[in-house]
Design an enzyme around this catalytic site. Structure first.
Site, short mmCIF file in Angstrom:
data_model
loop_
_atom_site.label_atom_id
_atom_site.label_comp_id
_atom_site.label_asym_id
_atom_site.label_seq_id
_atom_site.Cartn_x
_atom_site.Cartn_y
_atom_site.Cartn_z
N HIS A 1 76.52 60.82 42.24
CA HIS A 1 76.04 62.32 42.79
C HIS A 1 76.77 63.42 42.48
CE1 HIS A 1 72.11 64.29 43.70
NE2 HIS A 1 73.51 65.23 44.43
N GLN B 1 59.96 63.42 42.17
CA GLN B 1 60.73 62.86 43.13
C GLN B 1 59.75 61.90 45.13
OE1 GLN B 1 63.92 63.57 44.35
NE2 GLN B 1 64.06 62.13 45.96
N GLU C 1 77.32 57.56 47.33
CA GLU C 1 76.80 57.57 46.15
C GLU C 1 77.78 58.70 44.85
OE1 GLU C 1 72.76 59.87 45.29
OE2 GLU C 1 71.89 58.28 47.02
N HIS D 1 68.51 67.39 43.88
CA HIS D 1 67.50 67.03 42.33
C HIS D 1 67.16 68.07 42.23
CE1 HIS D 1 69.78 63.59 40.74
NE2 HIS D 1 70.50 63.59 41.63
ZN LIG Z 1 71.71 61.98 42.39
#
Ligand SMILES: [Zn+2]
Length: 233
Positions: free
Chosen positions: A208, A118, A205, A155
């Site tokens: 997601h 990340q 998004e 995530h």
């Molecule tokens: Zn994502």
């Protein structure tokens, strides 16, 4: 994408672990909640201030709720090379099987991401803006609007996935619309809806999806909420 293979199941420790880790989560009320996490998926809740937070699948991670320490769980390797938390695997697999039965072919584009990955994503984004000629301050600001800072991405929990189309057989739009209509039946919610960006702090998004369990997902879907709103109720 090939089907996820159960034989590839393996046990991994998330980073910074010595068998037991403590995850401190601050919920919307501002009270701290402590989860004692073992190397098995079982979770013993030490102190909670709201009943809903007993459920580890309802952990809130966003721009104001950081994962404050290591997070532990059992990861499972998918054939596409991505990892997800094994607790979301059965429903994810079922959802993909059902989608394929309807002639729509999804793939997991992103699953579990380490804190370091990340951090790297953020650095890459900042560098891209710097290369475009933005000042350091502006490059950082623009990057943070698009990428979650380390510790603030779902995530890193392993219970969120980015789902897109297998381009050889489907297109993204049909995958996104199938998910928007059906994902809640499998316990997944669209985490960053178009009309909630001011609450979630993230741009829309459509790819997601976050696992929250069937009951919460049904409520969230029916009432048109985002996770922040649901947890506040
Ligand atoms: Zn994502």
């Amino acid at each position: 994408m090939k089907k996820m293979n159960k034989n590839k199941r393996k046990k991994l420790s998330f980073p910074a672990l010595f068998g037991i880790a403590f995850l401190s989560v601050t919920i919307l009320s501002g009270n701290a909640v402590y989860y004692k996490l073992k190397s098995t998926p079982e979770i013993e809740v030490k102190k909670v201030s709201a009943e809903k937070t007993n459920d580890p699948m309802l952990i809130l991670v966003n721009r104001t709720h950081k994962i404050s320490c290591g997070y532990n769980g059992e990861l499972i390797l998918l054939d596409c090379g991505k990892y997800v938390d094994s607790r979301i695997y059965p429903q994810l697999q079922k959802m993909f099987d059902d989608m394929r039965d309807e002639g729509i072919y999804p793939i997991v584009n992103e699953g579990y991401r380490t804190n370091e990955e990340q951090e790297q994503m953020m650095e890459d984004k900042i560098n891209a803006y710097l290369n475009e000629g933005y000042s350091e301050k502006l490059a950082k600001k623009l990057a943070e609007e698009l990428v979650a800072p380390p510790g603030m991405s779902e995530h890193e929990l392993g219970i969120a996935v980015d789902i897109v189309a297998d381009k050889s057989k489907s297109d993204n739009e049909e995958v996104y619309s199938w998910l928007a209509e059906n994902a809640h039946k499998y316990g997944f919610i669209q985490r960053y809806p178009q009309d909630k960006t001011n609450i979630t702090g993230f741009e829309y998004e459509p790819w997601h999806y976050r696992y929250v369990g069937s009951e919460a997902a049904a409520d969230i879907h029916e009432q048109g909420l985002c996770l922040e709103e649901y947890l506040e109720l």
